[in-house]
Design an enzyme around this catalytic site. Structure first.
Site, mmCIF file in Angstrom:
data_model
loop_
_atom_site.group_PDB
_atom_site.id
_atom_site.type_symbol
_atom_site.label_atom_id
_atom_site.label_comp_id
_atom_site.label_asym_id
_atom_site.label_seq_id
_atom_site.Cartn_x
_atom_site.Cartn_y
_atom_site.Cartn_z
ATOM 1 N N PRO A 65 0.843 -1.202 0.000
ATOM 2 C CA PRO A 65 0.000 0.000 0.000
ATOM 3 C C PRO A 65 0.877 1.251 0.000
ATOM 4 C CG PRO A 65 -0.062 -1.080 2.142
ATOM 5 C CD PRO A 65 0.722 -1.969 1.228
ATOM 6 N N HIS A 66 0.426 2.274 -0.684
ATOM 7 C CA HIS A 66 1.211 3.512 -0.739
ATOM 8 C C HIS A 66 0.292 4.684 -1.035
ATOM 9 C CE1 HIS A 66 1.125 1.682 -4.751
ATOM 10 N NE2 HIS A 66 1.096 2.910 -5.228
ATOM 11 N N ALA A 67 0.756 5.859 -0.620
ATOM 12 C CA ALA A 67 -0.039 7.064 -0.840
ATOM 13 C C ALA A 67 0.853 8.286 -0.751
ATOM 14 C CB ALA A 67 -1.155 7.160 0.201
#
Length: 154
Positions: A65-67
């Site tokens: 997951p990344h943001a």
């Protein structure tokens, strides 16, 4: 790019039970807050927003997951090993137990992509994932992640 510049020991955790993908993202929010001082709820929302575009479960029990997130001056990461795998809508439809989240500044273009590629390359290695899964101690997990990174770079 060396993982020891992205990840710090306080950002590594073993979770005995996360009942869902949503709960895992909340754990990442808590971890980002305690390790980097980022506000947990906006982190969770940013990760969820990214997941809505397409799942970041890359297969073989691994999720990335990344943001992008306001308030950061560099890319930082957090790692969670789950003792009990959870459904993450992965590309191979298998549950995940290894998750590495990346948080990047809004303006980070190539740095975010380089960090994501670095982590992805490392966690595609079956031997590294096997070592991670066999060592439920956060200090050992940090060492495995950062040492494997140095070996791969050589």
């Amino acid at each position: 790019m060396d993982l020891s510049t992205i990840l710090k020991p306080e950002a590594v955790r073993v979770i005995t039970a996360a009942s869902s993908k949503k709960r895992l993202l909340q754990e990442f929010g808590d971890l980002a807050e305690s390790a980097y001082g980022l506000p947990a709820q906006p982190v969770v929302e940013a990760l969820q927003e990214r997941e809505n575009l397409g799942p970041t479960g890359v297969g073989h029990g691994v999720a990335l997951p990344h943001a992008r997130f306001d308030g950061l001056d560099r890319v930082v990461g957090a790692f969670i090993l789950l003792e009990k795998p959870v459904d993450f809508n992965s590309v191979d439809r298998q549950p995940i137990d290894v998750a590495f989240a990346l948080f990047a500044p809004e303006a980070a273009g190539v740095e975010h992509l380089k960090a994501l590629a670095r982590v992805s390359r490392q966690l595609r290695e079956p031997a590294i994932c096997a070592k991670l899964r066999a060592n439920p101690d956060p200090a050992k997990l940090f060492m495995i992640l950062t040492e494997a990174d140095k070996v791969q770079a050589a």
